[in-house]
Design a protein around this motif. Sequence first.
Motif, short mmCIF file in Angstrom:
data_model
loop_
_atom_site.label_atom_id
_atom_site.label_comp_id
_atom_site.label_asym_id
_atom_site.label_seq_id
_atom_site.Cartn_x
_atom_site.Cartn_y
_atom_site.Cartn_z
N PHE A 15 0.83 -1.21 0.00
CA PHE A 15 0.00 0.00 0.00
C PHE A 15 0.86 1.26 0.00
O PHE A 15 0.66 2.17 -0.81
N VAL A 16 1.86 1.30 0.90
CA VAL A 16 2.68 2.52 0.95
C VAL A 16 3.58 2.62 -0.29
O VAL A 16 3.95 3.71 -0.71
N PHE A 70 2.54 4.88 -2.88
CA PHE A 70 2.80 6.30 -2.69
C PHE A 70 4.30 6.61 -2.74
O PHE A 70 4.75 7.63 -2.25
N VAL A 72 6.85 5.00 -1.31
CA VAL A 72 7.70 4.70 -0.15
C VAL A 72 8.23 3.28 -0.29
O VAL A 72 7.48 2.35 -0.60
N ASN A 73 9.52 3.13 -0.07
CA ASN A 73 10.14 1.81 -0.13
C ASN A 73 9.69 0.99 1.08
O ASN A 73 9.96 1.37 2.21
N LEU A 104 10.87 -1.54 2.42
CA LEU A 104 11.97 -1.91 3.31
C LEU A 104 12.28 -0.78 4.29
O LEU A 104 12.55 -1.00 5.46
N ASP A 105 12.24 0.46 3.78
CA ASP A 105 12.39 1.61 4.68
C ASP A 105 11.31 1.59 5.74
O ASP A 105 11.55 1.82 6.92
N GLY A 125 11.98 -1.00 8.29
CA GLY A 125 13.14 -0.59 9.07
C GLY A 125 12.78 0.46 10.11
O GLY A 125 13.11 0.33 11.29
N TYR A 126 12.04 1.48 9.68
CA TYR A 126 11.67 2.54 10.63
C TYR A 126 10.67 2.04 11.65
O TYR A 126 10.68 2.46 12.81
N ARG A 144 10.09 10.65 9.15
CA ARG A 144 11.13 10.23 8.22
C ARG A 144 10.59 9.91 6.84
O ARG A 144 11.26 10.11 5.84
N LEU A 145 9.39 9.30 6.80
CA LEU A 145 8.89 8.86 5.49
C LEU A 145 7.79 9.76 4.97
O LEU A 145 7.28 9.57 3.87
N GLY A 146 7.37 10.75 5.77
CA GLY A 146 6.32 11.64 5.32
C GLY A 146 4.98 10.97 5.18
O GLY A 146 4.09 11.46 4.49
N LEU A 147 4.79 9.81 5.84
CA LEU A 147 3.49 9.15 5.78
C LEU A 147 2.52 9.87 6.72
O LEU A 147 2.94 10.41 7.74
N TYR A 189 -5.97 8.85 5.75
CA TYR A 189 -4.70 8.69 5.02
C TYR A 189 -4.81 9.35 3.64
O TYR A 189 -4.00 10.20 3.27
N ARG A 202 5.93 14.95 -0.57
CA ARG A 202 6.53 14.82 0.74
C ARG A 202 7.22 13.47 0.89
O ARG A 202 8.30 13.36 1.44
N THR A 203 6.53 12.43 0.39
CA THR A 203 7.12 11.11 0.54
C THR A 203 8.41 11.02 -0.25
O THR A 203 9.35 10.36 0.15
N GLY A 220 11.00 12.59 1.81
CA GLY A 220 11.31 11.68 2.90
C GLY A 220 12.14 10.52 2.40
O GLY A 220 13.10 10.10 3.03
N ALA A 251 17.40 -0.53 6.08
CA ALA A 251 17.02 -0.71 7.47
C ALA A 251 18.22 -0.91 8.40
O ALA A 251 18.33 -0.27 9.44
N LEU A 293 20.26 2.16 9.58
CA LEU A 293 19.49 3.31 10.04
C LEU A 293 20.10 4.04 11.24
O LEU A 293 20.16 5.26 11.24
#
Lengths: 363, 309, 369
Positions: free
Chosen positions: A43-44, A47, A49-50, A52-53, A56-57, A326-329, B114, C9-10, C13, C21, C24
């Motif tokens: 889902f992300v 938009f 966003v990786n 894996l990131d 990780g976060y 960090r990811l702007g979500l 969202y 934004r994303t 980011g 990961a 980090l």
Amino acid sequence: MTFAIETKAIGGRLVGDRFGAAAELVALPVLAVVVALIVFGGFVALFGVNPLDLYGYMYRGAFGTFFSWQNTLTRAAPLILTALCTALPAQLGMVVIGGEGALVMGGLCATAAGLAVLGAPPLIVQLVMAIAGMLAGGLWIAFAGALRHYRGVNETISTLLLNYIAIAILNHLVEGAMRDPASLNKPSSYSIGDQNMIGLIPWLGVHWGILFGVIAAVLAYLLVFHTTFGLGARISGGNLRAAKVVGLPVGKLVLAMCFLGGACAGLAGMVEIAAVQERANANMAAGYGYTGILVAFLARQNPLACIPVAILLGGIGASGGLLQRRLGLPDASVLVLQGIIFIAVLASDTFYGRFKIFQTNSA
Amino acid sequence: MADASSLGFWVVPIAVLGGAVRVSTPFLFVSLGECLTERSGRINLGLEGTLVMSAMVGYGVSYLSGSPWLGVLAAGITGAILGGVHAVICGLQRVNDIAVGIALMLFGIGLAFYLGKPLIQPKANILPAIDFGWWSTIPQLHDALKINVLFLIGVVLAPALVWALKSTRWGLILRTAGESADAARAMGYSVNRIRLRATMTGGFLAGVGGSFLSLYYPGNWNEGLSSGQGITAVALVIFARWNPMLCFWTSLLFGGAAALGPALQSVQITWGYHLFGAAPYFLTLAIMIITCSPKRTLVGAPAELSITK
Amino acid sequence: MNFDRISRRTLLGGTAAVALAGTLPARIARAADFTVGFIYVGSRDDYGYNQAHAQGAAAVKKMAGVKVTEEENVPETDAVEKTMESMINLDGSTLLFPTSFGYFDPHILRLAPKYPNVRFEHAAGLWVPAMPKNIGSYFGYIDEAQYVNGIVAGRMTKTNKLGFVAAKPIPQVLRNINAFTLAAISVNPKITTQVIFTGDWSMPVKEAEATQSIVNAGADVITMHVDGPKTVVETASRRGAFVCGYHCNQAALAPNNYLTGAEWDWEDLYPKFVTMAMKGETIPNFYRGGYKEGLVKSSPYGAMVPDAVRKEADAAKGALMSGDFVIYKGGLKDNKGNTVIPAGAGLVQTDIKLESMGYLVEGVIGSTS
């Protein structure tokens, strides 16, 4: 499609091979959570966003550092207690969603009681607060239980309505009769005072609410699975007619389970005052009661399982900030993920007994 | 402009009337939708999520396309999809419909927040109102009678549903599934399919109700938009005894109750507005206590419904 | 407006987080960057309180060598403590702007002693010298801008009745209602202000209903104090009433009905504070100001406001700027007939007593309980 299987769902499963069944009981929800995480990652990814990131976060924000653990456990503390508010009555087949209302009433009455004995030694004040909070929360949900038993009022709807009513009472009182005139721009009750706060567990840096939650969950587990009382409740939940035939006092069981569940949520309210807020105000209705429902269902209404599930959801909540920064979500990512996990775990219910791997060991 | 003070306390009933018409429409659509779903033997507690999600989608589509009616349609379709998800998951064996509803409520609200972030600022075209109060020289009354088409559709829909449930083949099959799944199966119908259709139709109606929030009243998109109307509407169905016509009257009652608090303040009755705000919840609970009985199920309750079993 | 905001934004980011990961932990903010954290209680594009702060944060983002992190929808529970600690521990922030009133007591008060090297800058809290020195409290006298709103409203009303949609009867809100009403009465003694409390900070349906009730009660100029004024502005203008805005400029929402508005102006203050913190200078622990200090401003007048009214309003603004104008003059009576400020003892804006105002002045229809 067949429908007749529903009745023997929970009872029948544990009879055969206990090890296989227990493994299945753990493996299926874990698998469902993993599937939900993968779906959310996809889902992300839509938009940009990786995933894996993301993972990780999430790990870093929830469990990656000592501070992250503190964050996670702090958020988990009220959830264990509010989850029990749903999980205990669930043994009788009831769906109680009134944890929010019980928490609010518990916090409100704990504050009132604490203020009434303000001069006493801190330990007394705290005890009085805890008892008042548990009584208030317990009676609040027992009321719904009584309505169910004596008037046939559906407990899901009544506890839902009671949530709104509790919040209205809270706002009415902290902006009126209980208001401290010095609580200027945040209408609140008087403070219970610094000396009466229950503080943090020294080596952990998390307030004592987490320990109360763990103890309550263990006690609830023992009650449900290792006492005659709990057995009676489970029989009534499985088959009401059978319960009546063997002479179980169903009414008392309903009232007692509802009271105990509500008392847990009420204690969560007391902890919210005595460990966090110092005074009652609108901030008490922060949605812990609603997240507690989610915890209870993910824990399959097993009190002991509420502990790890609450920590998982606390972790998701704790990582939400990092996902924003960090990811702007959006902040709602947490809600979306919780929703996906909830749906996945519920849908996984249908797979019980369908995987050969869990049956191979059986005799 | 007529002198407001000459109206005196008449301000209150006029405000309640206007509030009933303005605020009731989401209640009406959600409760009619839920009524259908529950008559087929299943409860969908997720309509709060449906309401919020479709309010967002409706607003977004209206903003992008310029047509609020397209927004209403998109909102309805969104609702139908969420209803479909509910029905499909509940169709699996051993899955609890109440829990799935709560899950979808969470999911719908989360997804709406969202995806809806970029829609908080823009101003979309909203639905027009029809002026039924042109004859009145009292501006308050005149304005209370500015009525949205969706409300009128709801007015027609309620008796139409009563008739359809009672007198059509489709209504009979739906009610059979709600009263006895075995009987429906014995007649060769797929209970799951019937309930899928009922839940999707119910979701569609709830979605239209959501579009009313974002596209007419209050008429914008923000994260506080619903404040529980969807979940209240589910309780309202029980209040209304699964009868679409009673859903209509009860929606008006709940809508009027929402207008009561501010209207009382405007005539100097300022005590306890938090409690007045919770009046519909007190009322529903009181009615349930008075009318339920442990010895029999509620009059009008579908026998297959999990909350009444 | 920015329909592509999420993706943009994303994207930003994403580039900041190219590391996988496992690596980090090494990517906590670089020492060269001065990291500032902003925390909002609601949505940061709410056309209201949070947006005003976010606009200030946006001004900080433009500064060189500064990294800004933001979180929105953070409740006033221990969640905000954890958010602040997360910003400190995981982002390396040394200056925080937790912007909601409820964050102050007990949350900021509890964290400040634990992190003596971090500066907590809070909007509206009442800092007193006994409190930790690394807490700062700043706020704007936005009642000055509501006073100017009141001048315009008092001149524009035809029914002599104004309306005020408010969240809760708390000092900040009461002060705004009173300033608005006192200004309107100063230009037209026949005026009354009808106030309706919705009970909470963000309740769109209730705000809309409250607006309807106020218009039904005869008011034709409406202002408000809720977190997101969007609903009130739109509902009032649909009913044909004039609107005075609050928090931000809402003119775009009702171009034909928006007279003027009381706005915060954090876009000067925040970069100023950040610069001071970067240089190691001490930010004042208690900082207040109005028009003169540039913490509040008025929205540009709508086209429907006649020149004479603009001049009158500008004159009031000028008087407030000069600093010797007193809004709350001696002999002030509340709407129950009690004298709340004795004759000859007018309260100047800086008077701390005003921050605990608990009454509605004569001319306001409504009650604080």
